[in-house]
Design a protein around this motif. Structure first.
Motif, PDB file in Angstrom:
ATOM      1  N   GLU A   1      -3.769  82.338  53.601  1.00 57.67           N
ATOM      2  CA  GLU A   1      -3.165  83.693  53.543  1.00 57.67           C
ATOM      3  C   GLU A   1      -2.102  83.764  54.866  1.00 57.67           C
ATOM      4  O   GLU A   1      -2.135  82.780  55.648  1.00 57.67           O
ATOM      5  CB  GLU A   1      -4.370  84.735  53.504  1.00 57.67           C
TER       6      GLU A   1
ATOM      7  N   THR B   1     -10.206  92.360  46.291  1.00 54.91           N
ATOM      8  CA  THR B   1     -10.594  92.687  47.513  1.00 54.91           C
ATOM      9  C   THR B   1      -9.500  94.036  48.167  1.00 54.91           C
ATOM     10  O   THR B   1      -8.611  93.821  47.461  1.00 54.91           O
ATOM     11  CB  THR B   1     -10.911  91.711  48.505  1.00 54.91           C
TER      12      THR B   1
ATOM     13  N   LEU C   1      -8.296  95.753  51.515  1.00 56.12           N
ATOM     14  CA  LEU C   1      -8.329  95.577  52.917  1.00 56.12           C
ATOM     15  C   LEU C   1      -9.268  96.824  53.684  1.00 56.12           C
ATOM     16  O   LEU C   1      -8.757  97.812  53.490  1.00 56.12           O
ATOM     17  CB  LEU C   1      -6.854  95.682  53.574  1.00 56.12           C
TER      18      LEU C   1
ATOM     19  N   ARG D   1     -13.317  92.639  52.426  1.00 57.50           N
ATOM     20  CA  ARG D   1     -12.086  92.222  53.241  1.00 57.50           C
ATOM     21  C   ARG D   1     -12.098  93.049  54.546  1.00 57.50           C
ATOM     22  O   ARG D   1     -12.016  94.206  54.650  1.00 57.50           O
ATOM     23  CB  ARG D   1     -10.866  92.495  52.370  1.00 57.50           C
TER      24      ARG D   1
END
Ligand SMILES: [Zn+2]
Ligand SMILES: [Zn+2]
Length: 335
Positions: A24, A117, A119, A124
């Motif tokens: 990522e 997920t 943030l 996460r």
């Protein structure tokens, strides 16, 4: 690195390892914003444990080798945003990270991916930290003319724009927005940008001012509200159960009730009224970032006036307390 963590319903600023990028993008956070959702999570909503925060602007620290991030435009975006993102670029990031394989993700919209997920909300670690990671496809470049202090509002502004994905609003639609907090003010401003007549209902004359300065009609909520039964659409953004009742009062028969607040627990709703008046109830959560970035670029919304205070990330616990105090709007954290 420092991170504002919520563990066992206890808040603390802890020293934790910088996230491993693992395919990522790694982003160094410039500013993050405390959202009511963060306060709800700290009270136990969504059962999330980890680093809080989903509103941020940052700078790309590293990108995964393979991607070089040629970003395709996504459904609902007005313009092509194909560009190469590289380390050093200032970015904002959509908060839902999908599985990448399901039908929704392949169509470019992971907001309802069953395995997503989110943030700082679901599975996460979030943005109230020195660094965060997100899939490169989530990141959008911030135009130079948009300051950090404005860009950090992109997520709640996009959430307000999300209403327009769920309900058709034209310049003839009479819209009531209930709630003069951050969300209500942003909803009113975004909807006003469509040319529709917006009336913002709230309890705090000083908060209503922000929308009033943009030419939006504002009404202080009291016992006898004018405009009952007059509105085509009512947006509930107050986060208070009494907002529901007011919304139903304001709507005409066959009007549309848009729910923007995520309440913790259950809320009483007068179902018989919804049946008798044939009200359509519409839920609305996240919006795409590009329309919101366009509004910021065009200076079509005033977000700076919503900033109450800025804290150092190290004082994150104190900042969360401040954000929960009455009369306080957006509190920002700077790592
Ligand atoms: Zn939020
Ligand atoms: Zn998926």
């Amino acid at each position: 690195m420092k991170a504002l963590r919520c563990e066992n319903q206890k808040l603390s600023v802890a020293e934790v390892p910088v996230p491993e990028a693992n395919g990522e993008a790694l982003v160094r956070v410039i500013l993050s914003g405390i959202c009511n959702t963060d306060l709800e999570i700290a009270r136990g909503y969504a059962g999330f444990e980890g680093t809080l925060g989903h509103e941020f602007v940052g700078v790309i620290e590293s990108m995964p080798e393979a991607s070089a991030s040629a970003r395709a435009s996504q459904p609902g975006e007005p313009s092509l945003t194909v560009g190469l993102l590289t380390p050093g670029d200032r970015v904002v990031g959509e908060i839902n990270a999908g599985c990448g394989n399901c039908e929704l993700c392949r169509a470019g919209d992971s907001r309802h991916c069953a395995r997503r997920t989110v943030l700082g909300i679901v599975g996460r670690d979030g943005a109230h930290a020195e660094f965060l990671k997100l899939p490169p496809v989530n990141l959008l470049p911030v135009p130079g003319e948009v300051s950090d202090e404005r860009a950090v509002f992109i997520e709640p502004l996009a959430a307000a724009c999300g209403i327009l994905e769920r309900v058709s609003i034209t310049k003839d639609t009479r819209v009531a927005v209930i709630g003069d907090g951050k969300l209500g003010s942003l909803c009113a401003q975004v909807l006003a940008a469509t040319g529709a007549a917006i009336t913002l209902f709230g309890k705090h004359p000083n908060k209503l001012q922000i929308a009033a300065r943009r030419g939006i009609a504002t009404i202080v909520i009291d016992k006898a509200n004018p405009g009952s039964g007059k509105f085509d659409v009512a947006v509930e953004a107050s986060g208070s159960p009494t907002g529901f009742d007011l919304a139903l009062d304001l709507l005409r028969p066959r009007g549309i009730l848009v729910l923007k607040s995520t309440f913790q627990g259950f809320t009483k709703l007068d179902a018989a009224r919804i049946v008798v008046d044939e009200i359509s109830v519409v839920g609305s959560r996240c919006g795409r970032f590009q329309p919101a970035l366009d509004l910021l670029k065009q200076n079509a919304v005033d977000v700076e006036s919503l900033i109450s205070e800025e804290f150092a990330l190290a004082d994150g616990v104190q900042a969360m307390k401040r954000a929960a105090a009455s009369g306080v709007l957006k509190v920002l954290l700077r790592p």
